[in-house]
Design an enzyme around this catalytic site. Sequence first.
Site, mmCIF file in Angstrom:
data_model
loop_
_atom_site.group_PDB
_atom_site.id
_atom_site.type_symbol
_atom_site.label_atom_id
_atom_site.label_comp_id
_atom_site.label_asym_id
_atom_site.label_seq_id
_atom_site.Cartn_x
_atom_site.Cartn_y
_atom_site.Cartn_z
ATOM 1 N N THR A 11 -2.897 -6.690 7.315
ATOM 2 C CA THR A 11 -1.966 -7.419 7.853
ATOM 3 C C THR A 11 -0.328 -7.041 7.313
ATOM 4 O OG1 THR A 11 -2.447 -9.430 6.139
ATOM 5 C CG2 THR A 11 -3.336 -9.730 8.278
ATOM 6 N N ASN A 116 2.537 6.949 -4.310
ATOM 7 C CA ASN A 116 3.407 7.439 -3.210
ATOM 8 C C ASN A 116 2.497 8.196 -2.369
ATOM 9 O OD1 ASN A 116 5.345 8.660 -1.468
ATOM 10 N ND2 ASN A 116 6.939 7.473 -2.985
ATOM 11 N N HIS A 148 14.417 -0.292 -2.818
ATOM 12 C CA HIS A 148 13.482 -0.567 -1.949
ATOM 13 C C HIS A 148 14.250 -1.891 -1.292
ATOM 14 C CE1 HIS A 148 10.860 2.238 -4.021
ATOM 15 N NE2 HIS A 148 10.285 2.251 -2.984
ATOM 16 N N LYS A 152 10.056 -6.269 -1.977
ATOM 17 C CA LYS A 152 9.183 -5.327 -2.928
ATOM 18 C C LYS A 152 8.976 -6.021 -4.134
ATOM 19 C CE LYS A 152 8.197 -0.762 -4.911
ATOM 20 N NZ LYS A 152 6.890 -0.894 -4.540
ATOM 21 N N THR A 159 6.357 4.538 -7.645
ATOM 22 C CA THR A 159 7.027 6.236 -7.568
ATOM 23 C C THR A 159 7.806 6.440 -8.597
ATOM 24 O OG1 THR A 159 6.637 6.037 -5.187
ATOM 25 C CG2 THR A 159 7.806 7.718 -6.111
HETATM 26 N N1 LIG Z 1 1.815 4.370 -2.065
HETATM 27 C C1 LIG Z 1 2.728 4.398 -1.252
HETATM 28 O O1 LIG Z 1 3.155 5.452 -0.628
HETATM 29 C C2 LIG Z 1 3.127 3.076 -0.871
HETATM 30 C C3 LIG Z 1 4.263 2.728 0.260
HETATM 31 C C4 LIG Z 1 4.528 1.491 0.620
HETATM 32 C C5 LIG Z 1 4.131 0.442 -0.207
HETATM 33 N N2 LIG Z 1 3.059 0.674 -1.151
HETATM 34 C C6 LIG Z 1 2.474 -0.462 -1.876
HETATM 35 O O2 LIG Z 1 1.537 -0.914 -1.124
HETATM 36 C C7 LIG Z 1 1.264 -2.374 -1.148
HETATM 37 C C8 LIG Z 1 1.416 -3.307 -0.019
HETATM 38 O O3 LIG Z 1 2.936 -3.182 0.394
HETATM 39 P P1 LIG Z 1 3.164 -3.536 1.893
HETATM 40 O O4 LIG Z 1 4.699 -3.415 1.898
HETATM 41 O O5 LIG Z 1 2.129 -3.524 3.021
HETATM 42 O O6 LIG Z 1 2.962 -5.389 1.246
HETATM 43 P P2 LIG Z 1 2.854 -6.416 2.328
HETATM 44 O O7 LIG Z 1 3.558 -6.249 3.458
HETATM 45 O O8 LIG Z 1 3.177 -7.793 1.499
HETATM 46 O O9 LIG Z 1 1.256 -6.534 2.461
HETATM 47 C C9 LIG Z 1 0.465 -6.623 1.545
HETATM 48 C C10 LIG Z 1 -0.953 -6.973 2.102
HETATM 49 O O10 LIG Z 1 -2.127 -7.212 0.991
HETATM 50 C C11 LIG Z 1 -2.783 -8.214 1.441
HETATM 51 N N3 LIG Z 1 -2.615 -8.616 -0.297
HETATM 52 C C12 LIG Z 1 -2.082 -9.706 -0.757
HETATM 53 N N4 LIG Z 1 -2.523 -10.042 -1.871
HETATM 54 C C13 LIG Z 1 -4.025 -10.010 -1.834
HETATM 55 C C14 LIG Z 1 -4.883 -10.389 -2.686
HETATM 56 N N5 LIG Z 1 -4.856 -10.826 -3.871
HETATM 57 N N6 LIG Z 1 -6.215 -9.813 -2.082
HETATM 58 C C15 LIG Z 1 -6.340 -9.281 -1.091
HETATM 59 N N7 LIG Z 1 -5.336 -8.827 -0.113
HETATM 60 C C16 LIG Z 1 -4.138 -9.319 -0.604
HETATM 61 C C17 LIG Z 1 -1.972 -9.186 2.216
HETATM 62 O O11 LIG Z 1 -2.837 -10.175 3.045
HETATM 63 P P3 LIG Z 1 -2.352 -11.371 3.687
HETATM 64 O O12 LIG Z 1 -1.551 -11.123 4.723
HETATM 65 O O13 LIG Z 1 -3.859 -11.871 4.130
HETATM 66 O O14 LIG Z 1 -1.805 -12.124 2.634
HETATM 67 C C18 LIG Z 1 -1.098 -8.132 3.024
HETATM 68 O O15 LIG Z 1 -2.208 -7.586 4.256
HETATM 69 C C19 LIG Z 1 2.179 -2.794 -2.479
HETATM 70 O O16 LIG Z 1 1.717 -2.624 -3.650
HETATM 71 C C20 LIG Z 1 3.396 -1.757 -2.174
HETATM 72 O O17 LIG Z 1 4.146 -1.705 -3.241
HETATM 73 C C21 LIG Z 1 2.704 1.760 -1.350
#
Ligand SMILES: NC(=O)c1ccc[n+]([C@@H]2O[C@H](COP(=O)([O-])OP(=O)(O)OC[C@H]3O[C@@H](n4cnc5c(N)ncnc54)[C@H](OP(=O)(O)O)[C@@H]3O)[C@@H](O)[C@H]2O)c1
Length: 243
Positions: A11, A116, A148, A152, A159
């Site tokens: 989601t 990243n 960001h 965040k 990164t």
């Molecule tokens: N590696 C990369 O290139 C990159 C790029 C962007 C972001 N990120 C990282 O990716 C992660 C997600 O980013 P986002 O922007 O998509 O965040 P987001 O919009 O807050 O989405 C987080 C998702 O994780 C779920 N979630 C949260 N806590 C959880 C838990 N304890 N157990 C299971 N599911 C959980 C949420 O589910 P619900 O909706 O059910 O709460 C939601 O679907 C962050 O750590 C961010 O820093 C990495």
Amino acid sequence: MIISVGIIGYTGRMGQAIARTVETHSAASLAGGLTRTTPVGGKDNRPFIVTDKPEELFPECDVLIDFSHASATSHYAQIAAQYGKPFLSGTTGLDKDSLAALHEVSAKIPVLYTTNTSLSLVVVKQMARVAARLLKDQDYDVSILDKHHRWKKDAPSGTALTLGKAVLEGNDGKHPPVYSSIRSGAIVGEHDILFAGTGENITIQHVVTDRRVFARGAVQAALWLAGQKPGYYIMDDVLEIGG
Ligand SMILES: NC(=O)c1ccc[n+]([C@@H]2O[C@H](COP(=O)([O-])OP(=O)(O)OC[C@H]3O[C@@H](n4cnc5c(N)ncnc54)[C@H](OP(=O)(O)O)[C@@H]3O)[C@@H](O)[C@H]2O)c1
């Protein structure tokens, strides 16, 4: 061969971007998404699964992509290992125990962890390492700035820490980077590595303006991971960039 992908954190902002990328990819299909709060039924009312139960989703997948929360990633990696499924995580802010758990399960399944998934970030990391090495014995300070969006949760960004590690590898820890972060508006992700001397500066900059960049990189890496042996991988391995 079509690779079936499951998304943990379905989601979320990244989960949704990855789902759209998978749905339009010629070599991938969406097995479904895992979510905590809004399971909306199984295959009866949509062509893929959305569930809060890993046991319903994981067996249907060739590879799992996790963009959820630092407190959840190692738990799902352990379940993925029970099902023998390759596991890619881009979730940031993992503590030492969670990272150790990823290393542990990589004895059983292919694991790729990266803060990243932008493919060009791999190149930026190499540039940072080389610049740090060349300036190692010179009078330069190193700073890393990440910008960001306001939602965040972690700072400095994963990164920024990865780039900092590359700097430390390059200069043998001689000029440790100082970190600063801006959380503002809807900025997708920007990183500056500043090498500041006395009278001249070098800035290596990486700017992402569209979250789909991370999604495309994550999907490309996941498809690659699905064909690997058990082990611990990083994005450099996907692009076959050494050291
Ligand atoms: N590696 C990369 O290139 C990159 C790029 C962007 C972001 N990120 C990282 O990716 C992660 C997600 O980013 P986002 O922007 O998509 O965040 P987001 O919009 O807050 O989405 C987080 C998702 O994780 C779920 N979630 C949260 N806590 C959880 C838990 N304890 N157990 C299971 N599911 C959980 C949420 O589910 P619900 O909706 O059910 O709460 C939601 O679907 C962050 O750590 C961010 O820093 C990495």
